[in-house]
Motif scaffolding. Structure first.
Motif, PDB file in Angstrom:
ATOM      1  N   ARG A  24       0.932  -1.057   0.307  1.00 44.83           N
ATOM      2  CA  ARG A  24      -0.448  -0.122  -0.172  1.00 44.83           C
ATOM      3  C   ARG A  24       0.839   1.457  -0.041  1.00 44.83           C
ATOM      4  NH1 ARG A  24      -4.758  -0.374   1.428  1.00 44.83           N
ATOM      5  NH2 ARG A  24      -4.873   2.008   0.844  1.00 44.83           N
ATOM      6  N   GLY A  25       2.323   1.315   0.463  1.00 39.85           N
ATOM      7  CA  GLY A  25       2.956   2.208   0.288  1.00 39.85           C
ATOM      8  C   GLY A  25       2.950   3.653   1.041  1.00 39.85           C
ATOM      9  N   LEU A  26       2.663   2.914   2.778  1.00 39.41           N
ATOM     10  CA  LEU A  26       2.830   4.055   3.425  1.00 39.41           C
ATOM     11  C   LEU A  26       4.272   4.386   3.819  1.00 39.41           C
ATOM     12  CD1 LEU A  26       1.169   5.376   5.976  1.00 39.41           C
ATOM     13  CD2 LEU A  26       1.681   4.175   7.672  1.00 39.41           C
ATOM     14  N   ASN A  27       4.786   3.238   3.821  1.00 38.35           N
ATOM     15  CA  ASN A  27       6.242   3.829   4.504  1.00 38.35           C
ATOM     16  C   ASN A  27       7.710   3.021   3.268  1.00 38.35           C
ATOM     17  OD1 ASN A  27       6.224   4.971   6.496  1.00 38.35           O
ATOM     18  ND2 ASN A  27       4.981   3.526   7.076  1.00 38.35           N
ATOM     19  N   ASN A  28       7.965   3.158   3.498  1.00 40.96           N
ATOM     20  CA  ASN A  28       9.719   2.504   2.556  1.00 40.96           C
ATOM     21  C   ASN A  28       9.829   1.507   3.262  1.00 40.96           C
ATOM     22  OD1 ASN A  28      11.504   2.313   0.658  1.00 40.96           O
ATOM     23  ND2 ASN A  28      12.930   2.843   1.947  1.00 40.96           N
ATOM     24  N   TYR A  29       8.786   0.153   2.117  1.00 38.28           N
ATOM     25  CA  TYR A  29       9.359  -1.099   2.466  1.00 38.28           C
ATOM     26  C   TYR A  29       9.755  -1.844   1.982  1.00 38.28           C
ATOM     27  CZ  TYR A  29       6.983  -1.137   7.261  1.00 38.28           C
ATOM     28  OH  TYR A  29       5.969  -0.540   8.233  1.00 38.28           O
ATOM     29  N   LYS A  30      10.128  -1.290   0.258  1.00 35.32           N
ATOM     30  CA  LYS A  30      10.442  -2.140  -0.833  1.00 35.32           C
ATOM     31  C   LYS A  30      12.116  -3.358  -0.968  1.00 35.32           C
ATOM     32  CE  LYS A  30       9.410   2.398  -3.289  1.00 35.32           C
ATOM     33  NZ  LYS A  30       9.872   3.799  -4.083  1.00 35.32           N
ATOM     34  N   ASP A  31      12.406  -3.175   0.111  1.00 34.38           N
ATOM     35  CA  ASP A  31      13.686  -4.505   0.461  1.00 34.38           C
ATOM     36  C   ASP A  31      13.089  -5.389   1.624  1.00 34.38           C
ATOM     37  OD1 ASP A  31      13.073  -2.290   2.887  1.00 34.38           O
ATOM     38  OD2 ASP A  31      15.445  -2.357   3.461  1.00 34.38           O
ATOM     39  N   ARG A  32      11.932  -5.470   1.054  1.00 35.34           N
ATOM     40  CA  ARG A  32      10.847  -6.782   2.391  1.00 35.34           C
ATOM     41  C   ARG A  32      10.583  -7.699   1.591  1.00 35.34           C
ATOM     42  NH1 ARG A  32      10.016  -3.774   7.977  1.00 35.34           N
ATOM     43  NH2 ARG A  32      11.137  -2.018   7.520  1.00 35.34           N
TER      44      ARG A  32
ATOM     45  N   LEU B 277       0.037  -3.069  16.403  1.00 38.66           N
ATOM     46  CA  LEU B 277       0.422  -1.829  16.310  1.00 38.66           C
ATOM     47  C   LEU B 277       0.070  -0.266  15.477  1.00 38.66           C
ATOM     48  CD1 LEU B 277       2.663   0.079  18.019  1.00 38.66           C
ATOM     49  CD2 LEU B 277       4.452  -0.668  16.743  1.00 38.66           C
ATOM     50  N   HIS B 278      -0.313  -1.194  14.716  1.00 34.22           N
ATOM     51  CA  HIS B 278      -0.754  -0.637  13.114  1.00 34.22           C
ATOM     52  C   HIS B 278      -2.209   0.255  13.430  1.00 34.22           C
ATOM     53  CE1 HIS B 278       2.611   0.006  10.558  1.00 34.22           C
ATOM     54  NE2 HIS B 278       2.083  -1.619  10.226  1.00 34.22           N
ATOM     55  N   TRP B 279      -3.129  -0.798  14.150  1.00 28.52           N
ATOM     56  CA  TRP B 279      -4.608   0.219  14.070  1.00 28.52           C
ATOM     57  C   TRP B 279      -4.266   0.872  15.828  1.00 28.52           C
ATOM     58  CZ3 TRP B 279      -7.331  -0.445  18.509  1.00 28.52           C
ATOM     59  CH2 TRP B 279      -8.135  -0.139  18.649  1.00 28.52           C
TER      60      TRP B 279
ATOM     61  N   VAL C 170       9.398   2.343  14.752  1.00 28.83           N
ATOM     62  CA  VAL C 170      10.926   3.214  14.218  1.00 28.83           C
ATOM     63  C   VAL C 170       9.527   3.778  12.874  1.00 28.83           C
ATOM     64  CG1 VAL C 170      12.944   4.296  13.624  1.00 28.83           C
ATOM     65  CG2 VAL C 170      12.573   2.742  15.327  1.00 28.83           C
ATOM     66  N   GLU C 171       9.711   3.237  11.891  1.00 28.43           N
ATOM     67  CA  GLU C 171       8.665   3.620  10.712  1.00 28.43           C
ATOM     68  C   GLU C 171       7.170   4.380  11.211  1.00 28.43           C
ATOM     69  OE1 GLU C 171       9.399   0.667   8.672  1.00 28.43           O
ATOM     70  OE2 GLU C 171      11.264   1.227   7.380  1.00 28.43           O
ATOM     71  N   ILE C 172       6.536   3.635  11.810  1.00 30.91           N
ATOM     72  CA  ILE C 172       5.149   4.401  12.056  1.00 30.91           C
ATOM     73  C   ILE C 172       5.036   5.658  12.754  1.00 30.91           C
ATOM     74  CG2 ILE C 172       3.388   3.303  13.914  1.00 30.91           C
ATOM     75  CD1 ILE C 172       3.995   0.911  13.197  1.00 30.91           C
TER      76      ILE C 172
ATOM     77  N   LYS D 255       4.007  11.209  13.094  1.00 31.37           N
ATOM     78  CA  LYS D 255       4.873  12.618  13.554  1.00 31.37           C
ATOM     79  C   LYS D 255       4.356  12.943  12.139  1.00 31.37           C
ATOM     80  CE  LYS D 255       8.737  11.770  16.709  1.00 31.37           C
ATOM     81  NZ  LYS D 255       9.912  12.920  16.893  1.00 31.37           N
ATOM     82  N   THR D 256       4.582  12.670  11.027  1.00 24.74           N
ATOM     83  CA  THR D 256       4.246  13.669   9.419  1.00 24.74           C
ATOM     84  C   THR D 256       2.743  13.456   9.702  1.00 24.74           C
ATOM     85  OG1 THR D 256       6.492  12.942   8.636  1.00 24.74           O
ATOM     86  CG2 THR D 256       4.470  13.719   6.994  1.00 24.74           C
ATOM     87  N   ASN D 257       2.157  12.518   9.925  1.00 22.84           N
ATOM     88  CA  ASN D 257       0.774  12.965   9.630  1.00 22.84           C
ATOM     89  C   ASN D 257      -0.081  14.122  10.850  1.00 22.84           C
ATOM     90  OD1 ASN D 257       0.843  11.175   7.450  1.00 22.84           O
ATOM     91  ND2 ASN D 257      -0.101   9.388   9.085  1.00 22.84           N
ATOM     92  N   LEU D 258       0.773  13.736  11.808  1.00 24.90           N
ATOM     93  CA  LEU D 258       0.315  15.381  12.897  1.00 24.90           C
ATOM     94  C   LEU D 258       0.749  16.012  12.668  1.00 24.90           C
ATOM     95  CD1 LEU D 258      -0.130  13.268  15.693  1.00 24.90           C
ATOM     96  CD2 LEU D 258      -1.741  14.322  15.189  1.00 24.90           C
ATOM     97  N   GLU D 259       1.715  15.880  12.035  1.00 26.20           N
ATOM     98  CA  GLU D 259       2.409  17.782  12.313  1.00 26.20           C
ATOM     99  C   GLU D 259       1.420  18.128  10.307  1.00 26.20           C
ATOM    100  OE1 GLU D 259       6.413  17.958  11.356  1.00 26.20           O
ATOM    101  OE2 GLU D 259       6.813  17.959  13.797  1.00 26.20           O
TER     102      GLU D 259
END
Length: 702
Positions: free
Chosen positions: A47-55, A257-259, A303-305, A310-314
């Motif tokens: 879904r592209g929320l974070n950088n998981y491309k290497d997983r 944790l995501h929820w 860490v990524e969450i 932080k970004t979304n809240l700001e």
């Protein structure tokens, strides 16, 4: 009984798929009936929320009774990239909160939130929302659960309605707890995948929540806390659902944790406070296996969450600040300090060693050992084509054979008909710079992991008479450094043991055995990591003679700087709990690496078992011990501090770590404790003389 040759044709991903592969091999008849679900990392990668491309994308088995079979299809049809689990919720459906509400999250098992101490002065629940992960999946009356992989959610309006339905005369009257727990999916004796702790007397999550946020709202001193502190709850399934050794625990925790963070972000956006209060979460869970640092999969997600939060809240609340962490997770140091489940050593070039691994005859679960190796020099790591460590596992009564070279990247090796298996992986985990000139051209850094899996000695008693278990007795793990010029750092961890099926009680943890390991002090007392003498500062490190060590027994999830790790001590005299996990004993800039942040009481006194908290039934109390409950006390202290001070996120002095360290400095400086200061690997910043107040105390705190 001989090991087969190494096979490098396997396509098993490096982490954590070997545990899934072993579960499928060992319990194929059981797991083929389960529904494979994308792990949370894979879902968020797609879904592209974070950088998981290497997983790598992987799946894990979920009981068909609780699984949403249309989970992946629903996500493919969804459009939003920011709210993956709560997107189906309308803003009008969210619970309403006040501007000064402080949100506290708990992820645990058997959380019974019908208790009076988890409700407000009007009798309504202080739980704003709960995800019951083991609740039975049925045709939904609401669309809000269609994006959940399993279980269902309950919001405050539904919880309050259920409380009222099962009370004699309104919310303030007596509650029929058994009926409430069944109706809310908190406990069910009829299904194997359902939680049952609330019906049996020991309910871990209820005891944790009692310390974390339980108050009597009828007392004037507790009314403010009850009004302001509200809960987000994730009720995990029972341990039999997430497999032997907690093989699938990472997935259930990751989704939880995501929820929690999505719910927190949406609630904060709803009220748009000028000063958004950070989220405090307590996760009193853990395990022993894993890299035990930032490379832990759960920690990377955390860490990524936090960064995304932080970004979304700001973006949504412009005054949100980066001065304080928006997501603050408390975790226990673990209770495995005396379990003899950790060993570490440095192998000189060409050196080999052997270590006994004892498996008990009445054990009904598989046994796992993880071996991690790495070189100090990234150049050596880069040049290697395969593992620099050679491993041989010798069954009881056999003699060691010649070390067999390990193929590169990924390989497996079997003992008999799936009696045992060894997985070998070469894992690139980042880069290390050897100097300023290397910063623009970092060199890769590799770790080498072996996972040894042995079937239960009693496997034939689990319904598969055609198969046999691994023999009980004294196994030997032999390791050798095949490098000619470089040392090799090696760590071994016995994975936390858990029953493979519902109702099984005989779970006997295996352990390492070394004749040089000091088990008792000269006085006959069970030996801790250090000796402690009342009134004296001198201590002796008891881990100096053996490479079976207490250093490094810290909870694998908590052995990093991104969570607040809490150990336990005895309140009456200040002696650290001997079962409380110890850090690695590595020093950096005057601080212990991978050590607890702080110690809080997990024992009242020598003659008093544990500390008091809420029992499984409303109005009851229970004495409990362990670092899980010390962690809950630390989180509670922060909540009480914030209520007194009304902090601004712009003010760094109200950060959680600063609040804790100021209190430890005060308590240590007052010389409350008969035992003087303890080492940082065991106690971090020090000890805090704090317990949540209850109506009846065993002895005065002040």
């Amino acid at each position: 009984m001989m090991w087969n040759d190494w096979d490098n044709k396997t396509k098993i991903p490096a982490w954590p798929a070997p545990y899934l592969d072993w579960a499928n091999i060992t319990f194929k008849e059981k797991y083929h009936e389960y529904v494979p679900v994308y792990d949370p990392v894979s879902l968020f990668q797609m879904r592209g929320l974070n950088n998981y491309k290497d997983r790598a994308i992987s799946r894990f088995p979920v009981d068909a009774d609780i699984c949403n079979k249309e989970f992946e299809q629903n996500h493919e049809q969804a459009s939003s990239n920011s709210r993956l689990l709560t997107e189906a919720l309308d803003d009008d459906a969210l619970p309403k909160i006040d501007q000064d509400t402080i949100l506290a999250a708990i992820i645990d098992v058997d959380i019974g939130f019908g208790h009076r101490r988890f409700r407000d002065e009007n009798g309504g629940s202080r739980v704003l929302a709960s995800w019951q992960q083991s609740d039975k999946w049925v045709d939904r009356l609401h669309d809000r659960d269609k994006l959940l992989p399993f279980g269902r959610t309950r919001f405050k309006d539904e919880i309050d309605g259920c409380l009222c339905d099962n009370s004699q005369n309104g919310l303030k009257s007596q509650l029929d707890e058994w009926a409430f727990n069944h109706q809310m999916g908190l406990a069910d004796l009829r299904r194997q995948s359902a939680n049952k702790g609330l019906l049996k007397g020991f309910a871990h999550g209820t005891h944790v929540l009692g310390l974390f946020g339980g108050v009597d709202p009828a007392l004037a001193t507790d009314k403010k806390f009850a009004r302001r502190v509200k809960f987000l709850v994730v009720n995990l399934p029972p341990n039999a659902v997430y497999g032997e050794g907690g093989a699938f625990l990472d997935y259930f925790l990751g989704y939880g944790l995501h929820w929690v963070t999505e719910m927190y972000g949406r609630l904060m956006k709803q009220i748009a406070p000028a000063k958004p209060t950070p989220l405090v979460a307590n996760i009193s869970f853990g395990k022993q296996a894993g890299p035990k640092d930032e490379q832990q999969a759960f920690v990377r997600s955390l860490v990524e969450i936090n960064a995304a939060l932080k970004t979304n809240l700001e973006d949504e609340v412009p005054s949100a600040s980066r001065a304080m962490e928006m997501l603050n997770i408390f975790m226990p140091a673990g209770n495995d300090n005396l379990s003899r489940g950790h060993a570490s050593c440095t192998l000189n070039p060409g050196e080999d060693r052997g270590l006994d691994w004892v498996i008990l005859p009445d054990d009904q679960s598989s046994n796992f050992v993880e071996i991690w190796a790495e070189t100090k020099d990234p150049d050596t790591s880069r040049r290697l084509k395969s593992s620099p460590l050679l491993v041989e596992v010798v069954p009881p009564g056999d003699t060691p054979s010649d070390f067999c070279p390990v193929p590169p990247t990924v390989a497996t090796r079997d003992l008999g008909e799936a009696v045992g298996r060894i997985y070998a992986h070469t894992i690139e985990v980042g880069s290390r710079n050897t100097g300023a000139q290397e910063r623009n051209n970092p060199k890769p850094w590799f770790r080498y992991r072996f996972l040894i899996c042995l079937r239960s000695p009693n496997f034939s008693e689990l319904g598969s008479p055609d198969k046999v278990g691994a023999p009980a007795g004294r196994w030997k793990i032999c390791i050798k450094n095949r490098l000619e010029n470089d040392d090799l750092k090696v760590r071994m961890h016995i994975q936390t043991d858990a029953a493979p099926g519902p109702g099984q009680k005989v779970v006997r943890g295996s352990y390492f055995d070394d004749r040089d390991y000091i088990r008792t002090e000269y006085s006959g007392r069970v030996a801790d990591t250090y000796t402690y003498v009342p009134g004296r500062n001198d201590r002796v490190d008891l881990d100096r003679t053996s490479y079976v060590r207490r250093h490094g027994t810290l909870n694998s999830y908590a052995a990093n700087k991104y969570v607040i790790t809490v150990g336990g001590f005895r309140l009456s005299d200040g002696r650290p709990a001997n079962y409380s996990g110890t850090g690695f004993g590595i020093w950096h800039k005057g601080r212990a690496v991978g050590a607890p942040q702080v110690l809080l009481p997990s024992e009242h006194g020598y003659a008093h078992f544990g500390i008091l908290t809420d029992g499984a039934t409303d109005g009851s109390a229970r004495a409990v011990r362990g670092t899980s409950f010390a962690s809950a006390c630390a989180a509670r202290f922060v909540l009480e501090s914030w209520i007194k001070s009304n902090p601004s996120p712009l003010d760094r002095q109200f950060s959680i770590r600063d609040i804790l360290e100021r209190r430890t400095q005060s308590d240590e400086g007052e010389s409350y404790f008969r035992y003087r200061r303890v080492d940082q690997e065991k106690a971090g910043a020090g000890r805090m003389r704090f317990l949540p107040k209850r109506g009846v105390e065993r002895f005065p705190m002040e």
